[in-house]
Each structure stands twice: as C-alpha cells, then as structure tokens.
Write a protein that holds these residues in place. Sequence first.
Motif, short mmCIF file in Angstrom:
data_model
loop_
_atom_site.label_atom_id
_atom_site.label_comp_id
_atom_site.label_asym_id
_atom_site.label_seq_id
_atom_site.Cartn_x
_atom_site.Cartn_y
_atom_site.Cartn_z
N ASP A 73 15.01 -2.89 17.20
CA ASP A 73 13.61 -2.91 17.63
C ASP A 73 12.76 -2.03 16.72
O ASP A 73 11.68 -2.43 16.29
N ALA A 74 13.24 -0.83 16.44
CA ALA A 74 12.50 0.10 15.58
C ALA A 74 12.36 -0.47 14.17
O ALA A 74 11.30 -0.37 13.55
N SER A 75 13.42 -1.09 13.68
CA SER A 75 13.39 -1.69 12.35
C SER A 75 12.37 -2.83 12.27
O SER A 75 11.63 -2.96 11.29
N SER A 76 12.32 -3.64 13.32
CA SER A 76 11.40 -4.78 13.30
C SER A 76 9.94 -4.34 13.29
O SER A 76 9.08 -5.06 12.77
N LEU A 77 9.64 -3.15 13.82
CA LEU A 77 8.27 -2.65 13.78
C LEU A 77 7.82 -2.34 12.35
O LEU A 77 6.63 -2.26 12.08
N HIS A 78 8.77 -2.16 11.47
CA HIS A 78 8.45 -1.84 10.07
C HIS A 78 8.58 -3.05 9.15
O HIS A 78 8.54 -2.90 7.93
N ASN A 79 8.72 -4.23 9.72
CA ASN A 79 8.79 -5.45 8.92
C ASN A 79 7.38 -6.02 8.81
O ASN A 79 7.05 -7.02 9.41
N VAL A 80 6.54 -5.34 8.03
CA VAL A 80 5.14 -5.69 7.91
C VAL A 80 4.91 -6.60 6.71
O VAL A 80 5.66 -6.57 5.75
N TRP A 81 3.87 -7.39 6.77
CA TRP A 81 3.56 -8.30 5.67
C TRP A 81 2.21 -7.99 5.04
O TRP A 81 1.98 -8.30 3.88
N ALA A 82 1.28 -7.38 5.79
CA ALA A 82 -0.08 -7.19 5.28
C ALA A 82 -0.13 -6.20 4.12
O ALA A 82 -0.81 -6.46 3.11
N ASP A 83 0.55 -5.05 4.25
CA ASP A 83 0.46 -4.04 3.19
C ASP A 83 0.94 -4.54 1.83
O ASP A 83 0.25 -4.34 0.83
N PRO A 84 2.11 -5.20 1.75
CA PRO A 84 2.51 -5.67 0.41
C PRO A 84 1.58 -6.74 -0.15
O PRO A 84 1.33 -6.78 -1.35
N ILE A 85 1.06 -7.60 0.72
CA ILE A 85 0.14 -8.64 0.24
C ILE A 85 -1.16 -8.00 -0.25
O ILE A 85 -1.66 -8.34 -1.32
N LEU A 86 -1.69 -7.06 0.53
CA LEU A 86 -2.93 -6.40 0.12
C LEU A 86 -2.74 -5.57 -1.14
O LEU A 86 -3.61 -5.53 -2.01
N PHE A 87 -1.59 -4.89 -1.25
CA PHE A 87 -1.34 -4.06 -2.44
C PHE A 87 -1.16 -4.94 -3.68
O PHE A 87 -1.85 -4.76 -4.69
N ASN A 88 -0.24 -5.88 -3.61
CA ASN A 88 0.04 -6.72 -4.79
C ASN A 88 -1.11 -7.67 -5.09
O ASN A 88 -1.48 -7.86 -6.25
N GLY A 89 -1.69 -8.25 -4.04
CA GLY A 89 -2.85 -9.13 -4.25
C GLY A 89 -4.03 -8.36 -4.81
O GLY A 89 -4.74 -8.86 -5.70
N GLY A 90 -4.24 -7.15 -4.31
CA GLY A 90 -5.33 -6.32 -4.83
C GLY A 90 -5.12 -5.96 -6.28
O GLY A 90 -6.07 -5.94 -7.07
N THR A 91 -3.88 -5.66 -6.64
CA THR A 91 -3.58 -5.31 -8.03
C THR A 91 -3.86 -6.51 -8.94
O THR A 91 -4.49 -6.36 -10.00
#
Length: 157
Positions: A35-53
Amino acid sequence: MSESMTFDTPITPDIIGVTDLNPEMIKQLTARLKDASSLHNVWADPILFNGGTILVLLLTTLATLLPTSAYGWAAPLCSALAGLFVAMERALGFGARWRYHREMRFSYESIIDMLDFFPAIPLSERPKYIRDIFAALYAARSRESAIPNAGTNSAPT
C-alpha cells in the motif's frame, strides 16, 4: 492476545529478543508495504519534468531560429515561455519529486523482498535479519515527510 483482536489489527512488534517472524506478521507487513509503495507510483511528476525539459529545449531552439524568419516576433515569446517553464520546474521541483517517489517506492519494494526471503534465512541469522528489516522500514518511514519542495523541505534545487 485478546479475543476481540483480529488479525486485521496491525501487529506492533517489540523486536528486541525476537528471533522469528510469524507468517501472519509477514503477510500484514507485506500488505502495508505494498500500500505504501503504491502511493509513490506517481505519473505526473515524471511527465511534467521530462515534458517540461523537452518543451524548454524546443522553445529555446525556436527562440534561436525564429529571428531570421518571417516570424521573428515569436522569438521573444518563445524565450519568455522557456524562462517561465524553467522557473516553474525550479519552484515546483518536478524532477526532485520524481526521484523522491521512485526512491521511496523502491525502498518499500526492497523491504518486501527481504520479507519474501525471510523464510529462507537460516534460524541462526534471523535475529540480525529481523533487525535489518525493521531498520530499513524505519529509514523508509522516516523519509515519508521529506517530499521535495513541500512544507519545510522547500530548499532550492
């Protein structure tokens, strides 16, 4: 154990002198860690970081090429937008947050691996292995509030 207590109640072990973990405790710890691990399976931050770059690279390239074209008026706009996106990344720290979530997810998954391997550990090694499991769990849990660019953790990146 009281009769009103069920196995759904989290077990809080006192690990001093513990030489073994029962299968029910391993099962509960594994479920909580998943359960704790699944809370850290995020998609927005990598998309915003890589897309922004990628967007910043594209905008700066356009800002360099456009002044020599008929669309020279767009070069300052591209340059301003690139600067805005760089400032947003610096302020919001999408890259740092992405790395944080990956590190947290994989730290929980490594503890799950330790619990999965526990039955294969020789009896004489189990007390040390139990201490290692709970030390890793404590280290991971103590980092939960350390999300970059949030609250008191908003130091510049």
